[in-house]
Design an enzyme around this catalytic site. Sequence first.
Site, PDB file in Angstrom:
ATOM      1  N   HIS A  70     -17.962  45.110  34.380  1.00  0.00           N
ATOM      2  CA  HIS A  70     -18.421  44.285  35.506  1.00  0.00           C
ATOM      3  C   HIS A  70     -18.404  45.077  36.810  1.00  0.00           C
ATOM      4  O   HIS A  70     -19.112  44.760  37.750  1.00  0.00           O
ATOM      5  CB  HIS A  70     -17.526  43.053  35.677  1.00  0.00           C
ATOM      6  N   HIS A 104     -18.756  46.329  44.538  1.00  0.00           N
ATOM      7  CA  HIS A 104     -19.947  45.548  44.196  1.00  0.00           C
ATOM      8  C   HIS A 104     -21.131  46.291  44.793  1.00  0.00           C
ATOM      9  O   HIS A 104     -21.067  46.744  45.935  1.00  0.00           O
ATOM     10  CB  HIS A 104     -19.831  44.130  44.770  1.00  0.00           C
ATOM     11  N   HIS A 127     -13.607  46.020  47.555  1.00  0.00           N
ATOM     12  CA  HIS A 127     -12.529  45.031  47.623  1.00  0.00           C
ATOM     13  C   HIS A 127     -11.198  45.679  47.269  1.00  0.00           C
ATOM     14  O   HIS A 127     -11.064  46.256  46.192  1.00  0.00           O
ATOM     15  CB  HIS A 127     -12.803  43.873  46.639  1.00  0.00           C
ATOM     16  N   TYR A 135       5.349  36.721  44.261  1.00  0.00           N
ATOM     17  CA  TYR A 135       4.994  36.400  42.879  1.00  0.00           C
ATOM     18  C   TYR A 135       5.217  37.602  41.971  1.00  0.00           C
ATOM     19  O   TYR A 135       5.112  38.752  42.394  1.00  0.00           O
ATOM     20  CB  TYR A 135       3.550  35.890  42.794  1.00  0.00           C
TER      21      TYR A 135
HETATM   22  C1  SG4 Z   1     -13.626  42.421  39.390  1.00  0.00           C
HETATM   23  O1  SG4 Z   1     -14.228  41.847  38.237  1.00  0.00           O
HETATM   24  C2  SG4 Z   1     -12.334  43.117  38.979  1.00  0.00           C
HETATM   25  O2  SG4 Z   1     -12.589  43.860  37.823  1.00  0.00           O
HETATM   26  C3  SG4 Z   1     -11.207  42.143  38.689  1.00  0.00           C
HETATM   27  O3  SG4 Z   1     -10.001  42.884  38.554  1.00  0.00           O
HETATM   28  C4  SG4 Z   1     -11.066  41.169  39.839  1.00  0.00           C
HETATM   29  O4  SG4 Z   1     -10.070  40.196  39.501  1.00  0.00           O
HETATM   30  C5  SG4 Z   1     -12.377  40.459  40.059  1.00  0.00           C
HETATM   31  O5  SG4 Z   1     -13.380  41.406  40.368  1.00  0.00           O
HETATM   32  C6  SG4 Z   1     -12.323  39.464  41.208  1.00  0.00           C
HETATM   33  O6  SG4 Z   1     -11.897  40.122  42.384  1.00  0.00           O
HETATM   34  O7  SG4 Z   1     -11.977  40.698  44.696  1.00  0.00           O
HETATM   35  N1  SG4 Z   1     -14.177  40.285  43.566  1.00  0.00           N
HETATM   36  S1  SG4 Z   1     -12.651  39.854  43.717  1.00  0.00           S
HETATM   37  O8  SG4 Z   1     -12.601  38.434  44.016  1.00  0.00           O
HETATM   38  O9  SG4 Z   1      -8.479  41.160  40.792  1.00  0.00           O
HETATM   39  C7  SG4 Z   1      -8.826  40.311  40.010  1.00  0.00           C
HETATM   40  C8  SG4 Z   1      -9.242  42.698  37.440  1.00  0.00           C
HETATM   41  O10 SG4 Z   1      -9.531  41.903  36.600  1.00  0.00           O
HETATM   42  C9  SG4 Z   1      -7.914  39.248  39.561  1.00  0.00           C
HETATM   43  C10 SG4 Z   1      -8.040  43.555  37.360  1.00  0.00           C
HETATM   44 ZN    ZN Z   2     -14.677  42.078  44.180  1.00  0.00          ZN
END
Ligand code: SG4
Ligand code: ZN
Length: 301
Positions: A70, A104, A127, A135
């Site tokens: 992703h 992104h 990001h 936590y």
């Molecule tokens: C991306 O898919 C990352 O791979 C995720 O990281 C991340 O989720 C997700 O984006 C959402 O993050 O800053 N775009 S965002 O809202 O960090 C998390 C992992 O899965 C939980 C480690």
């Molecule tokens: Zn992100």
Amino acid sequence: SEGAWCYDSQDPKCGPTHWKEIAPACGGPAQSPINIDLHLVRRDLTLRPFIFHGYDSAPPGPWTLENDGHTVLLHVDTGPQSRLEMQGAGLPLPAYRALQLHFHWGGPGRAGSEHSLDGQRRPMEMHVVHMNTRYQSMGEARAHPDGLAVLAVFLAEQDSDNANFSALVSGLKNVSARGVSVDLASTFPLASLLPGASGLSRYYRYWGSLTTPGCEPAVLWTVFEDAVPIGRAQVGPPRLPWAGLPATRPPFLTGSAPHPQVAQFQSVTQAGPPGSQPAPLTENFRPQQPLGGRRVSASPG
Ligand code: SG4
Ligand code: ZN
């Protein structure tokens, strides 16, 4: 909460309109990303500068770069010796610890940031995901509104490469396939990827969500106003009129030509159908979400 989800560019059958079927929160309130309407933001004098611990030096590492299909993530939390924490800036107590950063992006010639300012998207958005130190785990943090804080940094294209991205961008060629991880050869100061001197840019602040399933409303968002530059050749393939030209060009063409570079975000691939050529991963950003009753605040300076 994360089943098979994707972006429309990968397969519309599992794209963002379907996310709520596997993660109900994706159809809920307080979602991200959003457009930030600069006429509607409220200046908030309590949004003081960030206090960063450990962002100005290269931590011991090693840092791991991962293609999860992703996005590309750089995991920067390597245990107690690498204590990367931020405080201040109106963040809830006690502190937030940096876990990973990821990106992104768009497609050839198409902007791919998730947030926008007055409707203006940027080529890329980085990001930096932080977890509240109260936590113990990501799972626990995702269940609380103050669980996570993400720093969103717009990346703006320039002709020359940004050397601060070199270690990361040269690692991209080693994670071009989904599911692959490699250790980066070196670490670097996190502050070198933040705008201004260690994040002294004006910033916008609002309560939102993760921008991928499960879309938990667990994120205090900081969107920096100032973009960080990145080299055009670090983002995507060279475009006309240079595309397809051999690496050695007649001298009169060498001046401002983007140099050939395989290591770039738009050449990162995702898994295709079995037996097929892996397709480039492009346009990995979520459509913008309604602001609803939320307010966006702005730091004073
Ligand atoms: C991306 O898919 C990352 O791979 C995720 O990281 C991340 O989720 C997700 O984006 C959402 O993050 O800053 N775009 S965002 O809202 O960090 C998390 C992992 O899965 C939980 C480690
Ligand atoms: Zn992100």
